[in-house]
Motif scaffolding. Sequence first.
Motif, mmCIF file in Angstrom:
data_model
loop_
_atom_site.group_PDB
_atom_site.id
_atom_site.type_symbol
_atom_site.label_atom_id
_atom_site.label_comp_id
_atom_site.label_asym_id
_atom_site.label_seq_id
_atom_site.Cartn_x
_atom_site.Cartn_y
_atom_site.Cartn_z
ATOM 1 N N MET A 1 -20.991 64.358 79.110
ATOM 2 C CA MET A 1 -19.780 63.882 78.450
ATOM 3 C C MET A 1 -20.146 63.277 77.098
ATOM 4 O O MET A 1 -21.100 62.538 76.980
ATOM 5 N N GLU A 2 -19.341 63.599 76.080
ATOM 6 C CA GLU A 2 -19.598 63.072 74.747
ATOM 7 C C GLU A 2 -19.054 61.649 74.638
ATOM 8 O O GLU A 2 -17.939 61.360 75.072
ATOM 9 N N HIS A 3 -19.832 60.761 74.076
ATOM 10 C CA HIS A 3 -19.409 59.387 73.871
ATOM 11 C C HIS A 3 -19.214 59.149 72.377
ATOM 12 O O HIS A 3 -20.088 59.462 71.572
ATOM 13 N N THR A 4 -18.080 58.612 72.028
ATOM 14 C CA THR A 4 -17.778 58.410 70.610
ATOM 15 C C THR A 4 -17.278 56.985 70.386
ATOM 16 O O THR A 4 -16.197 56.767 69.861
ATOM 17 N N TYR A 5 -18.063 56.015 70.792
ATOM 18 C CA TYR A 5 -17.687 54.627 70.600
ATOM 19 C C TYR A 5 -18.077 54.166 69.197
ATOM 20 O O TYR A 5 -19.206 54.363 68.762
ATOM 21 N N SER A 6 -17.138 53.519 68.514
ATOM 22 C CA SER A 6 -17.434 53.002 67.179
ATOM 23 C C SER A 6 -18.378 51.813 67.235
ATOM 24 O O SER A 6 -19.195 51.609 66.346
ATOM 25 N N PHE A 7 -18.257 51.014 68.296
ATOM 26 C CA PHE A 7 -19.108 49.835 68.467
ATOM 27 C C PHE A 7 -18.995 49.349 69.900
ATOM 28 O O PHE A 7 -18.141 49.799 70.673
ATOM 29 N N GLY A 8 -19.880 48.423 70.248
ATOM 30 C CA GLY A 8 -19.847 47.792 71.555
ATOM 31 C C GLY A 8 -19.643 46.297 71.419
ATOM 32 O O GLY A 8 -19.952 45.705 70.373
ATOM 33 N N ILE A 9 -19.124 45.688 72.464
ATOM 34 C CA ILE A 9 -18.913 44.242 72.506
ATOM 35 C C ILE A 9 -19.558 43.703 73.771
ATOM 36 O O ILE A 9 -19.380 44.266 74.857
ATOM 37 N N ILE A 10 -20.312 42.633 73.630
ATOM 38 C CA ILE A 10 -20.819 41.911 74.804
ATOM 39 C C ILE A 10 -19.927 40.688 74.974
ATOM 40 O O ILE A 10 -19.921 39.780 74.146
ATOM 41 N N GLY A 11 -19.141 40.697 76.053
ATOM 42 C CA GLY A 11 -18.141 39.659 76.248
ATOM 43 C C GLY A 11 -18.379 38.823 77.491
ATOM 44 O O GLY A 11 -19.413 38.906 78.143
ATOM 45 N N GLY A 12 -17.393 37.991 77.787
ATOM 46 C CA GLY A 12 -17.453 37.135 78.959
ATOM 47 C C GLY A 12 -17.968 35.740 78.685
ATOM 48 O O GLY A 12 -18.066 34.925 79.590
ATOM 49 N N MET A 13 -18.259 35.434 77.411
ATOM 50 C CA MET A 13 -18.868 34.144 77.049
ATOM 51 C C MET A 13 -18.023 33.475 75.957
ATOM 52 O O MET A 13 -18.442 33.428 74.801
ATOM 53 N N GLY A 14 -16.801 32.971 76.267
ATOM 54 C CA GLY A 14 -16.169 33.017 77.553
ATOM 55 C C GLY A 14 -15.139 34.139 77.632
ATOM 56 O O GLY A 14 -14.806 34.789 76.635
ATOM 57 N N PRO A 15 -14.580 34.319 78.820
ATOM 58 C CA PRO A 15 -13.644 35.413 79.077
ATOM 59 C C PRO A 15 -12.372 35.370 78.222
ATOM 60 O O PRO A 15 -11.920 36.411 77.734
ATOM 61 N N LEU A 16 -11.776 34.183 78.053
ATOM 62 C CA LEU A 16 -10.551 34.104 77.257
ATOM 63 C C LEU A 16 -10.809 34.442 75.790
ATOM 64 O O LEU A 16 -9.996 35.097 75.138
ATOM 65 N N ALA A 17 -11.949 34.005 75.276
ATOM 66 C CA ALA A 17 -12.298 34.329 73.889
ATOM 67 C C ALA A 17 -12.489 35.837 73.724
ATOM 68 O O ALA A 17 -12.100 36.424 72.708
ATOM 69 N N THR A 18 -13.082 36.470 74.730
ATOM 70 C CA THR A 18 -13.285 37.918 74.678
ATOM 71 C C THR A 18 -11.949 38.651 74.693
ATOM 72 O O THR A 18 -11.750 39.627 73.956
ATOM 73 N N LEU A 19 -11.031 38.177 75.522
ATOM 74 C CA LEU A 19 -9.693 38.768 75.561
ATOM 75 C C LEU A 19 -8.985 38.610 74.225
ATOM 76 O O LEU A 19 -8.322 39.534 73.736
ATOM 77 N N GLU A 20 -9.145 37.441 73.608
ATOM 78 C CA GLU A 20 -8.540 37.197 72.294
ATOM 79 C C GLU A 20 -9.118 38.140 71.240
ATOM 80 O O GLU A 20 -8.384 38.655 70.384
#
Length: 232
Positions: A1-20
């Motif tokens: 499968m071809e992956h075409t992600y522009s970027f990645g995010i490492i989240g959860g630190m904290g969860p609400l900030a990541t959602l924002e």
Amino acid sequence: MEHTYSFGIIGGMGPLATLELQTRILNYTKANSDQDHINYCLVNIPKAPDRSDALNHPEKTKVLQRYLSKAINDLHKVGCNYFAVPCNTVHHFIDNSMIPEYMTFINMIKTTKDYISKHHPGAHIIILGTDGNKAMGQYDNIQGAKVHYPKDALQQDIVDIIYDVKKGILNEDVLSAFDKTLKDIQQDMFDVPIFISACTELSLFSNAMKTKYNLVDPMDVLVHKLIDISKL
């Protein structure tokens, strides 16, 4: 499968900030359809140790860096050439040895400091963040700016607000406490300062505060940078 992600995010630190962060990526992207939005990949690691605790405990530092290293490699495996982390303090724990060749870390702190130097030369800057952020001086040495921190009692008020957000407390009382703290800090200054919300939990209130104070939110700076990257 071809992956075409522009970027990645490492989240959860904290969860609400990541959602924002994700909400702002959505809202700031000019789009008329689903297909106009951005392909990106999120790795969520909320079980990583508290970043301020890790600063003072070598064993927690090792655990946190294992979480980060695995997350970075997971993003690399799915084809992300760029990645970002919406947590200021965690930047201290990311070193070049964790980052695979041809992968680029979008450093939110550096990007914000560059933004301040360009758009607010000579300004007095107040750093709003955790005690860990203050101890590391992550936003010190902004070229052309004068950097300050709140007095101890007001610094504790900021820390209390940050950890209320981490507990999921987002009510009017916390917003009012943040407003009062910024007002008290500003009254100590001879010049009207620019606040940097140097903890992404504070980003949950930054839009409300921008109407009353000169406030730069690193999360906003990061989002615009990520949207620009998605156009490459």
